[in-house]
Scaffold this active site. Sequence first.
Site, short mmCIF file in Angstrom:
data_model
loop_
_atom_site.label_atom_id
_atom_site.label_comp_id
_atom_site.label_asym_id
_atom_site.label_seq_id
_atom_site.Cartn_x
_atom_site.Cartn_y
_atom_site.Cartn_z
N HIS A 198 -4.25 -6.95 3.04
CA HIS A 198 -4.58 -6.45 4.43
C HIS A 198 -5.45 -7.47 5.19
CE1 HIS A 198 -6.70 -3.32 6.32
NE2 HIS A 198 -5.76 -2.38 5.78
N GLN A 205 -6.02 0.17 -2.85
CA GLN A 205 -4.80 1.13 -3.49
C GLN A 205 -4.64 1.23 -4.42
OE1 GLN A 205 -3.67 3.03 -0.95
NE2 GLN A 205 -3.75 1.18 0.96
N LYS A 258 -10.35 6.63 -0.01
CA LYS A 258 -9.43 7.36 -0.20
C LYS A 258 -8.69 7.59 -1.80
CE LYS A 258 -7.59 2.17 2.46
NZ LYS A 258 -6.66 2.86 3.70
N CYS A 296 -2.03 -2.87 9.30
CA CYS A 296 -2.62 -3.91 9.07
C CYS A 296 -2.35 -5.46 8.31
CB CYS A 296 -4.07 -3.56 8.65
SG CYS A 296 -4.86 -2.19 9.81
N ASP A 341 -9.54 -6.87 -4.31
CA ASP A 341 -8.84 -5.87 -3.72
C ASP A 341 -8.50 -4.62 -3.34
OD1 ASP A 341 -8.47 -4.07 -1.17
OD2 ASP A 341 -7.26 -5.56 -0.52
C1 LIG Z 1 -5.47 -2.97 0.82
C2 LIG Z 1 -6.02 -2.76 1.25
N1 LIG Z 1 -6.95 -3.60 1.61
C3 LIG Z 1 -8.36 -3.19 2.45
C4 LIG Z 1 -8.41 -1.93 2.82
C5 LIG Z 1 -9.62 -2.16 3.79
O1 LIG Z 1 -10.10 -0.46 3.97
P1 LIG Z 1 -11.05 0.05 4.67
O2 LIG Z 1 -10.39 0.39 6.15
O3 LIG Z 1 -11.65 1.22 3.88
O4 LIG Z 1 -12.18 -0.73 4.29
C6 LIG Z 1 -7.32 -1.01 3.30
C7 LIG Z 1 -7.10 0.30 4.11
O5 LIG Z 1 -6.04 0.81 4.51
C8 LIG Z 1 -6.07 -1.06 2.12
O6 LIG Z 1 -4.70 -0.64 2.44
#
Ligand SMILES: Cc1ncc(COP(=O)(O)O)c(C=O)c1O
Length: 406
Positions: A121, A201, A224, A361, A198
């Site tokens: 991401h 998910q 999430k 993203c 990270d």
């Molecule tokens: C794999 C992953 N990393 C990071 C993020 C970023 O999360 P946040 O926008 O809640 O900071 C997301 C959000 O969709 C994600 O799916």
Amino acid sequence: MDAKAIRQMFPILDQEVNGHPLVYLDSSATSQKPIPVIEAVDEYYRKNNSNVHRGVHTLGSRATDQYEGAREKVRRFINASSTAEVIFTRGTTTAINTVATSYARANLKPGDEIVITQMEHHSNIIPWQQAAKATGATLKFIPLQDDGSITLDDAKETITSNTKVVAIAHVSNVLGTIHPIKELAKIAHENGAVILVDGAQGAPHIRVDVQDMDCDFYAFSGHKMCAPTGIGVLYGKKELLENMEPIEFGGEMIDFVNLYDSTWKELPWKFEGGTPIIAGAVGLGAAIDFLNEIGMDNIHEHEKKLSKYVMERIRTIDGVNVYGPENRASLVTFNLDDVHPHDVATALDSFGIAVRAGHHCCQPLMKWLDVAATARASFYMYNTEEDVDQLVDGLLKTKEFFGNVF
Ligand SMILES: Cc1ncc(COP(=O)(O)O)c(C=O)c1O
């Protein structure tokens, strides 16, 4: 509790959208919120709202107890060894930025390497690009297999004694790939690197045990996993966090302030400058209680079945291209031949089905897939096989409609 009973706990799902019962298939973007979470936040504001830590009055103590109580719930949820290792943040993005700014800038120099993958991401790419630019370190990528997974052999090739940080998603938000974190952590540590996971998910869907994984940092977002937006967590090993400087300075995080210099509170508060996200933490605590009541293993099992079912069903549609490995988390990313994914999502919305379309993203991954965008349906504990059937019916109608137009 089966998915239908669980669904009753999510009032938002009980509505019609565009004249059809809502089918919510966008939980990877954000999950819906169950009654106990909504009520916990409501009750906090009705009865206990106050600033934390400094107040000696009753409301101040209640708010502090709830805020710190939520931290203990997070600690148990991810099996951290101490609440000192649980830092509340705004979400995954802020958590990763904290490490990429504080840890990376103090520990990286020219010649050092940061290892990530092309499927990350943006929130797990850009902070490392910035850290590389600031320190002269080099960004390296573990190559992807044809199905978008990685192999441990490739990881061993890419992670070397020059590697100082490995940063990788627990679960890909586009391909659904579940990475072998424990094995990757071992490879990172054998090379003297730290590993950041990270978990945006991961934590909502899979039981997380940070000690068993032996990861150094684990970042995730409350929104999430049934909690409100605006609250997230950075887990870090105490010995690492202790040697890291805060990146935000101001109230709440200080010990003593002198005219020209100041000292910081101990962990975890030194990383929580300013009035914290108190109601968000209360909501996250309630969300964790809810997830525990249903059971993370039950959620994972349910989603595994659903993901198998969606793969079987979606493949029956002519002209659907599904991306990602066979063994995946509960999401399916796809394109329909000759129909733009935004048109797919708009058509599905007209049937009350909410899916996401775009680059999710993950522009570097889109480049690797050689597409500008995709559609994505993502599932959670409240989704059922009927939701999958609705998706498939909706896609068939969409195909028919666009087939007739062009
Ligand atoms: C794999 C992953 N990393 C990071 C993020 C970023 O999360 P946040 O926008 O809640 O900071 C997301 C959000 O969709 C994600 O799916």
